[in-house]
Design a protein around this motif. Structure first.
Motif, PDB file in Angstrom:
ATOM      1  N   PRO A  84      18.725  -6.756 -15.340  1.00  0.00           N
ATOM      2  CA  PRO A  84      18.339  -6.646 -13.886  1.00  0.00           C
ATOM      3  C   PRO A  84      18.795  -5.500 -13.529  1.00  0.00           C
ATOM      4  O   PRO A  84      19.949  -5.034 -13.707  1.00  0.00           O
ATOM      5  N   ILE A  85      18.167  -4.664 -12.565  1.00  0.00           N
ATOM      6  CA  ILE A  85      18.475  -3.241 -11.926  1.00  0.00           C
ATOM      7  C   ILE A  85      18.598  -3.550 -10.527  1.00  0.00           C
ATOM      8  O   ILE A  85      19.146  -2.718  -9.982  1.00  0.00           O
ATOM      9  N   ALA A  86      17.958  -4.551 -10.043  1.00  0.00           N
ATOM     10  CA  ALA A  86      17.940  -4.863  -8.505  1.00  0.00           C
ATOM     11  C   ALA A  86      17.487  -6.136  -8.048  1.00  0.00           C
ATOM     12  O   ALA A  86      16.485  -6.647  -9.036  1.00  0.00           O
ATOM     13  N   ALA A  87      17.658  -6.753  -6.961  1.00  0.00           N
ATOM     14  CA  ALA A  87      16.809  -7.673  -6.467  1.00  0.00           C
ATOM     15  C   ALA A  87      15.757  -7.312  -5.904  1.00  0.00           C
ATOM     16  O   ALA A  87      15.575  -6.205  -5.280  1.00  0.00           O
ATOM     17  N   SER A  88      14.502  -7.701  -6.149  1.00  0.00           N
ATOM     18  CA  SER A  88      13.355  -7.304  -5.338  1.00  0.00           C
ATOM     19  C   SER A  88      13.427  -7.089  -4.002  1.00  0.00           C
ATOM     20  O   SER A  88      13.129  -6.052  -3.550  1.00  0.00           O
ATOM     21  N   ALA A  89      14.179  -7.918  -3.320  1.00  0.00           N
ATOM     22  CA  ALA A  89      14.611  -7.805  -1.770  1.00  0.00           C
ATOM     23  C   ALA A  89      15.343  -6.517  -1.424  1.00  0.00           C
ATOM     24  O   ALA A  89      15.038  -6.161  -0.437  1.00  0.00           O
ATOM     25  N   GLU A  90      15.866  -6.131  -2.475  1.00  0.00           N
ATOM     26  CA  GLU A  90      16.487  -4.740  -2.288  1.00  0.00           C
ATOM     27  C   GLU A  90      15.625  -3.439  -1.762  1.00  0.00           C
ATOM     28  O   GLU A  90      16.157  -2.570  -1.323  1.00  0.00           O
ATOM     29  N   LEU A  91      14.089  -3.674  -2.275  1.00  0.00           N
ATOM     30  CA  LEU A  91      13.355  -2.688  -1.936  1.00  0.00           C
ATOM     31  C   LEU A  91      12.627  -2.821  -0.628  1.00  0.00           C
ATOM     32  O   LEU A  91      11.630  -2.238  -0.427  1.00  0.00           O
ATOM     33  N   ARG A  92      12.902  -4.004  -0.095  1.00  0.00           N
ATOM     34  CA  ARG A  92      12.106  -4.200   0.989  1.00  0.00           C
ATOM     35  C   ARG A  92      12.102  -3.357   2.302  1.00  0.00           C
ATOM     36  O   ARG A  92      11.264  -2.809   2.741  1.00  0.00           O
ATOM     37  N   ASP A  93      13.365  -2.943   2.589  1.00  0.00           N
ATOM     38  CA  ASP A  93      13.530  -2.051   3.865  1.00  0.00           C
ATOM     39  C   ASP A  93      13.321  -0.634   3.465  1.00  0.00           C
ATOM     40  O   ASP A  93      12.735   0.293   4.212  1.00  0.00           O
ATOM     41  N   GLN A  94      13.416  -0.191   2.264  1.00  0.00           N
ATOM     42  CA  GLN A  94      13.337   1.112   1.669  1.00  0.00           C
ATOM     43  C   GLN A  94      12.861   1.172   0.334  1.00  0.00           C
ATOM     44  O   GLN A  94      13.475   0.274  -0.671  1.00  0.00           O
ATOM     45  N   PRO A  95      11.804   1.639   0.113  1.00  0.00           N
ATOM     46  CA  PRO A  95      10.985   1.369  -1.187  1.00  0.00           C
ATOM     47  C   PRO A  95      11.627   2.207  -2.447  1.00  0.00           C
ATOM     48  O   PRO A  95      10.961   2.202  -3.684  1.00  0.00           O
ATOM     49  N   THR A  96      12.612   2.851  -2.064  1.00  0.00           N
ATOM     50  CA  THR A  96      13.149   3.652  -3.377  1.00  0.00           C
ATOM     51  C   THR A  96      14.822   3.167  -3.192  1.00  0.00           C
ATOM     52  O   THR A  96      15.354   2.808  -2.210  1.00  0.00           O
ATOM     53  N   LYS A  97      15.462   3.091  -4.490  1.00  0.00           N
ATOM     54  CA  LYS A  97      16.858   2.719  -4.631  1.00  0.00           C
ATOM     55  C   LYS A  97      17.461   3.633  -5.750  1.00  0.00           C
ATOM     56  O   LYS A  97      16.761   3.834  -7.024  1.00  0.00           O
ATOM     57  N   LEU A  98      18.667   4.254  -5.654  1.00  0.00           N
ATOM     58  CA  LEU A  98      19.443   4.623  -6.682  1.00  0.00           C
ATOM     59  C   LEU A  98      19.781   3.630  -7.652  1.00  0.00           C
ATOM     60  O   LEU A  98      20.290   2.635  -7.080  1.00  0.00           O
ATOM     61  N   VAL A  99      19.774   3.908  -9.001  1.00  0.00           N
ATOM     62  CA  VAL A  99      20.249   2.812  -9.985  1.00  0.00           C
ATOM     63  C   VAL A  99      20.899   3.535 -10.909  1.00  0.00           C
ATOM     64  O   VAL A  99      20.701   4.446 -11.512  1.00  0.00           O
ATOM     65  N   ARG A 100      22.323   2.891 -11.077  1.00  0.00           N
ATOM     66  CA  ARG A 100      23.210   3.550 -12.232  1.00  0.00           C
ATOM     67  C   ARG A 100      23.093   2.311 -13.219  1.00  0.00           C
ATOM     68  O   ARG A 100      23.711   1.300 -12.923  1.00  0.00           O
ATOM     69  N   ILE A 101      22.798   2.496 -14.425  1.00  0.00           N
ATOM     70  CA  ILE A 101      22.865   1.765 -15.198  1.00  0.00           C
ATOM     71  C   ILE A 101      23.068   2.376 -16.847  1.00  0.00           C
ATOM     72  O   ILE A 101      22.436   3.537 -16.960  1.00  0.00           O
ATOM     73  N   LEU A 102      23.838   1.668 -17.603  1.00  0.00           N
ATOM     74  CA  LEU A 102      24.371   2.330 -19.051  1.00  0.00           C
ATOM     75  C   LEU A 102      24.663   3.810 -18.824  1.00  0.00           C
ATOM     76  O   LEU A 102      24.306   4.504 -19.944  1.00  0.00           O
ATOM     77  N   GLY A 103      25.201   4.270 -17.660  1.00  0.00           N
ATOM     78  CA  GLY A 103      25.638   5.791 -17.711  1.00  0.00           C
ATOM     79  C   GLY A 103      24.555   6.867 -17.227  1.00  0.00           C
ATOM     80  O   GLY A 103      24.743   7.672 -17.081  1.00  0.00           O
TER      81      GLY A 103
END
Ligand code: FES
Ligand SMILES: [Fe+2]
Length: 409
Positions: free
Chosen positions: A7-26
């Motif tokens: 998982p990289i985010a909850a779908s709800a985390e894109l509700r207010d802003q449709p972009t999100k920084l994701v840091r995963i596996l470096g």
């Protein structure tokens, strides 16, 4: 870790802003939802002149860089360069890093490994709203960023003996500092068992005065290899997922379901809501916060160091779970090196359709109860649903039976 969906985010985390920084596996990436509703995951900087695509403008078929308008689709292709001449070859040559994403049960998953991607298993807890009739299933996703390597958190999942000490004796020390009465200490564990299964490891324990017929032994708890654990109980199951952000940070997901009577009012309908769990400051014991089992665990694990130096440790007989898990990791790493799939990978559509994680009855006596700080002690301490029910004056014992421990006062 690149052979599994994370998982990289909850779908709800894109509700207010449709972009999100994701840091995963470096890696630093941008997750976005385009205007047709599809989620995409691409590198976080524009290949033109390095602008962060966090500021990107979602369109029907991709994400457009805010600086000069280059547009990228979910396959990493550049599909528009407004300032370049039509038919310019540059467009064909530009590509951005991108990974497949899939949404399931209010979570957005990504696969960062070699093709072909395995199937995303549709675990029963993620799809449970289709399974339970007559009762209402309410879900929430809590996340916390823990400043340590993910393996420390996983080793804690095969450490069944810490429960008795940390979550009962240490809890009572916390209650003593708060001037509250102690909670009854868990019955002693007299036997523990670890057994490999299709999904990972099943942990069993036998408590003093109990029998091999008890669900703590027959059902046990399942660790899903490499980085999940099914906890909670039948009425309040929780799937914990530990995602490496990089070597020294782990994002932990608590995917919680509550099986409620149909007449109970809930705070929101629609998207599975997301909430943050606060990480306590290092070296400081924040007393009310430390009542939570979750906070106790993460504080203890972060205190082992960003990447715990195992050459200094002294394992005892009671650490057999840690040994079993480490051997399994080493074996599966070799399998990958030999070009094979590691364990707990799904490629058969029939099997991936609904693998079942068992959730037993509550262990009775459960976690430490809260007194004046809130109704419940572990992840529920931060749950918007639980505070909503509390405000409504809901009788928790009627709703959850003994599955959640409630202070009546
Ligand atoms: S920096 Fe992105 S289009 Fe120029
Ligand atoms: Fe714990």
């Amino acid at each position: 870790m690149r052979r599994y969906w994370h998982p990289i985010a909850a779908s709800a985390e894109l509700r207010d802003q449709p972009t999100k920084l994701v840091r995963i596996l470096g890696e630093s990436l941008v997750l976005y939802r385009d205007r047709s509703g599809r989620a995409g995951l691409i590198q976080d900087y524009c290949p033109h002149r390095g602008t962060s695509l966090l500021y990107g403008i979602p369109e029907d078929d991709g994400l457009r860089c805010p600086y000069h308008g280059w547009k990228f689709d979910g396959n990493g292709r550049c599909i528009d360069m407004p300032a370049e001449p039509k038919g310019h070859l540059l467009r064909e040559r530009v590509h951005v890093v991108n990974y497949p994403v899939e949404e399931l049960g209010g979570l957005i998953f990504a696969y960062l490994g070699p093709s072909p991607a395995p199937l995303l298993p549709r675990w029963n807890i993620l799809t449970m709203d289709n399974l339970v009739k007559e009762e209402k299933v309410y879900k929430e996703i809590g996340t916390i960023e823990v400043p340590c390597n993910w393996l420390q958190i996983m080793e804690n999942s095969v450490d069944t003996t810490h429960r008795e000490f940390l979550h009962y004796n240490f809890s009572n020390y916390v209650f003593e500092r708060l001037g509250d009465p102690p909670i009854p200490v868990q019955r002693r564990q007299i036997e523990v068992g670890y057994e490999e299964s299709r999904y990972g490891i099943v942990k069993r324990d036998l408590l003093e005065g109990g029998s091999y017929e008890d669900e703590s032994w027959t059902v046990g708890q399942t660790l899903v290899f490499p980085n999940m654990i099914a906890t909670g109980s039948r009425k309040a199951p929780v799937l914990q997922i530990r995602v490496p952000v990089d070597d020294t940070t782990t994002r932990q997901y608590f995917y919680s379901c509550y099986i409620l009577p149909p007449d109970i009012s809930v705070p929101t309908e629609g998207d599975v809501p997301h909430f943050d769990i606060p990480m306590p400051a290092p070296g400081k014991i924040e007393w009310p916060l430390f009542i939570s089992n979750v906070i106790q665990d993460v504080a203890i694990l972060a205190s082992q160091g960003p990447v715990y130096d195992r050459s200094r440790e002294r394992l005892g007989d009671s650490d057999q779970g840690v040994n079993i898990y480490r051997k399994m990791l080493a074996r599966e790493i070799s399998a990958v090196e030999n070009g094979e799939d590691p364990t707990s990978i799904f490629r058969d559509p029939e099997e991936a359709r609904g693998p079942v994680l068992p959730f037993g009855k509550s262990r009775g006596g459960g976690g430490p109860r809260l007194s004046r700080y809130g109704p419940l002690s572990n992840v529920q301490m931060f749950s918007p649903l639980i505070s909503h029910l509390r405000q409504q004056g809901v009788d928790f014992e009627r709703v959850f039976g003994r599955d959640l421990i409630v202070d009546k006062k």
